[in-house]
Write a protein that holds these residues in place. Sequence first.
Motif, PDB file in Angstrom:
ATOM      1  N   GLU A  85      -8.850  18.814  -0.645  1.00 38.15           N
ATOM      2  CA  GLU A  85      -8.102  18.675   0.952  1.00 38.15           C
ATOM      3  C   GLU A  85      -7.105  19.769   0.356  1.00 38.15           C
ATOM      4  O   GLU A  85      -6.432  20.881   1.232  1.00 38.15           O
ATOM      5  CB  GLU A  85      -6.904  17.173   0.817  1.00 38.15           C
ATOM      6  N   ARG A  88      -8.324  23.013   0.989  1.00 39.25           N
ATOM      7  CA  ARG A  88      -8.500  23.658   2.779  1.00 39.25           C
ATOM      8  C   ARG A  88      -7.291  23.859   3.328  1.00 39.25           C
ATOM      9  O   ARG A  88      -7.489  24.870   3.712  1.00 39.25           O
ATOM     10  CB  ARG A  88      -9.226  22.095   2.773  1.00 39.25           C
ATOM     11  N   ARG A  89      -6.239  22.882   2.767  1.00 40.26           N
ATOM     12  CA  ARG A  89      -5.128  23.725   3.903  1.00 40.26           C
ATOM     13  C   ARG A  89      -4.473  24.699   2.891  1.00 40.26           C
ATOM     14  O   ARG A  89      -3.672  25.403   3.854  1.00 40.26           O
ATOM     15  CB  ARG A  89      -3.588  22.318   3.168  1.00 40.26           C
ATOM     16  N   GLU A  92      -6.311  27.424   4.902  1.00 41.81           N
ATOM     17  CA  GLU A  92      -6.105  27.546   5.923  1.00 41.81           C
ATOM     18  C   GLU A  92      -4.548  27.990   6.865  1.00 41.81           C
ATOM     19  O   GLU A  92      -4.549  28.837   7.439  1.00 41.81           O
ATOM     20  CB  GLU A  92      -6.642  26.381   6.773  1.00 41.81           C
ATOM     21  N   GLU A  93      -3.500  27.566   5.911  1.00 48.48           N
ATOM     22  CA  GLU A  93      -2.378  28.369   6.286  1.00 48.48           C
ATOM     23  C   GLU A  93      -2.880  29.997   5.998  1.00 48.48           C
ATOM     24  O   GLU A  93      -1.414  30.282   6.866  1.00 48.48           O
ATOM     25  CB  GLU A  93      -1.603  27.355   5.605  1.00 48.48           C
TER      26      GLU A  93
ATOM     27  N   GLN B  44       4.886  30.172  10.006  1.00 45.55           N
ATOM     28  CA  GLN B  44       3.453  29.311  10.484  1.00 45.55           C
ATOM     29  C   GLN B  44       4.000  29.363  12.480  1.00 45.55           C
ATOM     30  O   GLN B  44       4.831  29.997  12.545  1.00 45.55           O
ATOM     31  CB  GLN B  44       3.969  27.705  10.031  1.00 45.55           C
ATOM     32  N   GLY B 137       0.051  22.160   0.561  1.00 46.02           N
ATOM     33  CA  GLY B 137       0.344  21.449   1.134  1.00 46.02           C
ATOM     34  C   GLY B 137      -0.886  19.932   1.020  1.00 46.02           C
ATOM     35  O   GLY B 137      -0.476  19.050   2.322  1.00 46.02           O
ATOM     36  N   GLY B 141      -0.688  16.588   4.625  1.00 50.49           N
ATOM     37  CA  GLY B 141      -2.142  17.085   5.445  1.00 50.49           C
ATOM     38  C   GLY B 141      -2.464  16.055   4.610  1.00 50.49           C
ATOM     39  O   GLY B 141      -3.695  15.625   5.986  1.00 50.49           O
TER      40      GLY B 141
END
Lengths: 115, 156
Positions: A85, A88-89, A92-93, B44, B137, B141
């Motif tokens: 995860e 992945r984050r 994605e970010e 962001q 993250g 997340g």
Amino acid sequence: MDSERLDHTFAALADPTRRAILARLMAGAASVTELAEPFEMTLPAVSKHLKVLERAGLITRGREAQWRPCRLEADPLKEVADWVEGYRRFWEESERRYERLDTYLREAQRKGADP
Amino acid sequence: MSDMKVVADPGTQEIVITRSFDAPRDLVFKAFTDPDAVRQWWGQASSETVVDQLEARPGGRWRFVEREAEGNEYGFHGVYHDLQAPERIVYTFEFEGMPGHVLLETIVFEDQGGRTLMTDSSVFQSVGDRDGMLQSGMESGASESLDRLDAYLAKG
């Protein structure tokens, strides 16, 4: 995150039979005989796989009754999920950020092309 | 899907991101060095980016602040070490929420006939800092999907 534990978990997961056993255990506890059923494998061969899973903390074997049911343990899988995860984050970010840059560049070129 | 690649070899202190943009190199360079451009894309999507400082010259400072609608602010700052329009930017980067963890970022832009290939290399102070950034993250997340995994496993 404990890197050595992750090593063990991934090593245990790096085998299709062991993954199939874990998938079966998601539906509930099962005996060695039940777990062996779908495979063309001897009971000792299946027991060997179970030992690997047990050492990695992915399953526990019950002490109760003669059939010593195998159960799935969530913690190591959670650690794997955590680990994946995070990446992945990050991905994605980063991608989202560059998509905003794409938009800015497109707009800037459109405006630049206007008379 | 873009062509973004992220390389973070195990045990190293580096993250290298490559990605191409459908725009000429001058414009991409400007997007990184012009305050009005930075304000429009940096940070962001859910927050407003305030360009507090952007002195695009070697030794110049930069400071950007991400301001969320709820009022939280996250500041980032550093110093430009090298700017060679339109091909190269070198600067330090520090998140004010984690002072002392400074990284050195080198961004190179290559002209690919109207398109631009960006290579963004970040060198961290330690492997741990690098890995921390890659996993940045995670805390927030992961919880949602893990809750779902928990629920799923609880059924077993």
